[in-house]
Design an enzyme around this catalytic site. Structure first.
Site, PDB file in Angstrom:
ATOM      1  N   TRP A 279       0.819  -1.222   0.000  1.00  0.00           N
ATOM      2  CA  TRP A 279       0.000   0.000   0.000  1.00  0.00           C
ATOM      3  C   TRP A 279       0.842   1.257   0.000  1.00  0.00           C
ATOM      4  CZ3 TRP A 279      -4.228  -0.413  -2.241  1.00  0.00           C
ATOM      5  CH2 TRP A 279      -5.083  -1.502  -2.053  1.00  0.00           C
TER       6      TRP A 279
ATOM      7  N   ASP B  84      -1.868   6.754   6.028  1.00  0.00           N
ATOM      8  CA  ASP B  84      -2.968   5.938   5.515  1.00  0.00           C
ATOM      9  C   ASP B  84      -3.320   4.952   6.628  1.00  0.00           C
ATOM     10  OD1 ASP B  84      -4.652   4.113   4.330  1.00  0.00           O
ATOM     11  OD2 ASP B  84      -3.309   3.592   2.673  1.00  0.00           O
TER      12      ASP B  84
ATOM     13  N   LYS C 108     -12.854  -1.170   6.256  1.00  0.00           N
ATOM     14  CA  LYS C 108     -12.173  -2.149   7.102  1.00  0.00           C
ATOM     15  C   LYS C 108     -12.707  -2.065   8.534  1.00  0.00           C
ATOM     16  CE  LYS C 108      -9.609  -2.353   3.350  1.00  0.00           C
ATOM     17  NZ  LYS C 108      -8.415  -1.708   2.841  1.00  0.00           N
TER      18      LYS C 108
HETATM   19  C1  LIG Z   1      -7.879  -1.288   1.578  1.00  0.00           C
HETATM   20  C2  LIG Z   1      -6.740  -0.357   1.594  1.00  0.00           C
HETATM   21  C3  LIG Z   1      -6.528   0.570   0.568  1.00  0.00           C
HETATM   22  C4  LIG Z   1      -7.417   0.644  -0.661  1.00  0.00           C
HETATM   23  O1  LIG Z   1      -8.578   1.319  -0.394  1.00  0.00           O
HETATM   24  P1  LIG Z   1      -9.609   1.688  -1.575  1.00  0.00           P
HETATM   25  O2  LIG Z   1     -10.856   1.935  -0.807  1.00  0.00           O
HETATM   26  O3  LIG Z   1      -9.711   0.504  -2.487  1.00  0.00           O
HETATM   27  O4  LIG Z   1      -9.132   2.885  -2.258  1.00  0.00           O
HETATM   28  C5  LIG Z   1      -5.456   1.439   0.678  1.00  0.00           C
HETATM   29  N1  LIG Z   1      -4.639   1.413   1.744  1.00  0.00           N
HETATM   30  C6  LIG Z   1      -4.798   0.514   2.741  1.00  0.00           C
HETATM   31  C7  LIG Z   1      -3.857   0.524   3.890  1.00  0.00           C
HETATM   32  C8  LIG Z   1      -5.853  -0.392   2.697  1.00  0.00           C
HETATM   33  O5  LIG Z   1      -6.022  -1.280   3.696  1.00  0.00           O
END
Ligand SMILES: *Cc1c(COP(=O)(O)O)cnc(C)c1O
Length: 360
Positions: free
Chosen positions: A102, A172, A196
């Site tokens: 990520w 993030d 999540k």
């Molecule tokens: C799931 C996830 C993403 C992707 O998120 P989207 O909603 O598909 O844009 C990005 N970063 C992390 C850490 C994630 O767990």
């Protein structure tokens, strides 16, 4: 009706109590005669739902005054571009720490918008650890430093907060937001997709310090400009209303359970059940450095990968789904977010013991 133990990395399992409440309010929210889905985002009912969701999130995370909470769209992948578009204009450059798929993706996307410096990376150790801060080569002239606080695929998590001095720290937090207490004042900006730990997909939460708003590059689309959204209470465009409503119910639920301290204790206890077994087992293994292991996503491998399919099939037969690891790393992964009960992890470990006894 039987509900499975859903170990999906996202969209992920939600608290059953929240789903029941939403079901009971589906046709008529609070005597309004409509579903939340059918409401005007500018009507008093929805404005109330939106304001309550924001205030609960502020309370749960202890978000200080001087930070805006924005409810946006585009997901964390959208933010990979939206963050640099809004923040990099200050100095034209930014630092990125890569600890897995990520954060690497974030860095790659940011390159379109300015000069990007990879200040540290754990790629040499196949992303099985967080690089120690002493090894980071930070640039004092960067507009911000970007990290991914929990790598959902590799299962590595920061259990400490980087010190980036006067350069704002951007995180993030898609896969570990609301999983434990954090000090928001140490961050310049936090972003997270909801699917999540907060609710359905479609909602992206952005928590941003006031002084970082207002430096967007001229190419920034209005709907993705933090200033536009902040000035319009996240209603410059139609927000993801139903997702905000469900997230609000999740926030109420988490508050009723005791907030961040309680979630942290619950998540540590849950993860320990699985890691303790993995460490004892000669059949299953987890590759991550102990001090950097994720409380939310636990990747593990079978000693003999030709048994992977049989393992997944057996799990499914016991009502445990979505255990297949990400295609980039293979093996298995159990995502055990806030809403996964400890019983789910205990059931998984009981099955793993059984499988090991039969196949070792
Ligand atoms: C799931 C996830 C993403 C992707 O998120 P989207 O909603 O598909 O844009 C990005 N970063 C992390 C850490 C994630 O767990």
């Amino acid at each position: 009706m039987t509900r499975v133990f859903n170990f999906s990395p996202g969209p992920a399992t939600l608290p059953e109590a929240v789903l029941r409440k939403a079901a009971s309010e589906m046709l008529d929210w609070n005597g309004s005669g409509m579903s939340v889905m059918e409401m005007s985002h500018r009507g008093k009912e929805f404005i109330g739902i939106h304001a309550e969701a924001e205030s609960l999130l502020r309370e749960l995370m202890g978000i200080p005054a001087g930070y805006k909470v924005l409810f946006m769209q585009g997901g964390a992948i959208g933010e990979n571009a939206i963050v640099p578009m809004n923040l990099i204009g200050k100095t034209g450059s930014a630092d990125y720490i890569t600890t897995g798929d990520w954060s690497k993706k974030s860095m790659k996307e940011a390159r379109t918008f300015g000069k990007i410096n990879e200040a540290a990376s754990s790629e040499a150790s196949k992303f099985t650890a967080i690089p120690k801060q002493a090894e980071w080569k930070l640039d004092a002239g960067a507009s911000y430093v970007h990290i991914c606080s929990n790598e959902t695929i590799g299962g590595v998590e920061y259990h400490w907060t980087p010190d980036t001095g006067s350069v704002p720290l951007v995180a993030d937090m898609s896969s570990n937001i609301l999983s434990r207490a954090i000090d928001v004042s140490k961050y310049g900006l936090i972003y997270a997709g909801a699917q999540k730990n907060m609710g359905p997909s479609g909602l992206t939460v952005v928590i941003v310090r006031d002084d970082l708003i207002g430096h967007a590059l001229p190419i920034t689309p209005s709907a993705f400009n933090y200033k536009m959204q902040a000035e319009n209470d996240s209603m410059y465009n139609t927000p993801p209303t139903y997702a905000i409503y469900i997230a609000g119910l999740v926030f109420q639920h988490v508050k009723a359970l005791g907030g961040m301290k309680a979630m942290e204790a619950h998540n540590k206890a849950k993860a320990a059940v699985l890691y303790d077994y993995l460490d004892d087992s000669a059949f299953f293994s987890n590759p991550v450095a102990k001090e950097d292991r994720s409380l939310m996503n636990v990747p593990f491998k079978l000693k003999d990968e030709s048994l992977d399919e049989a393992f997944l099939k057996g799990a499914q037969a016991r009502g445990m789904i979505q255990l297949k690891g990400h295609r980039s790393v293979g093996g298995m992964r159990a995502s055990i977010y806030n809403a996964m009960p400890i019983e789910g992890v205990q059931a998984l470990v009981a099955y793993m013991k059984d499988f090991e006894a039969k196949n070792a």
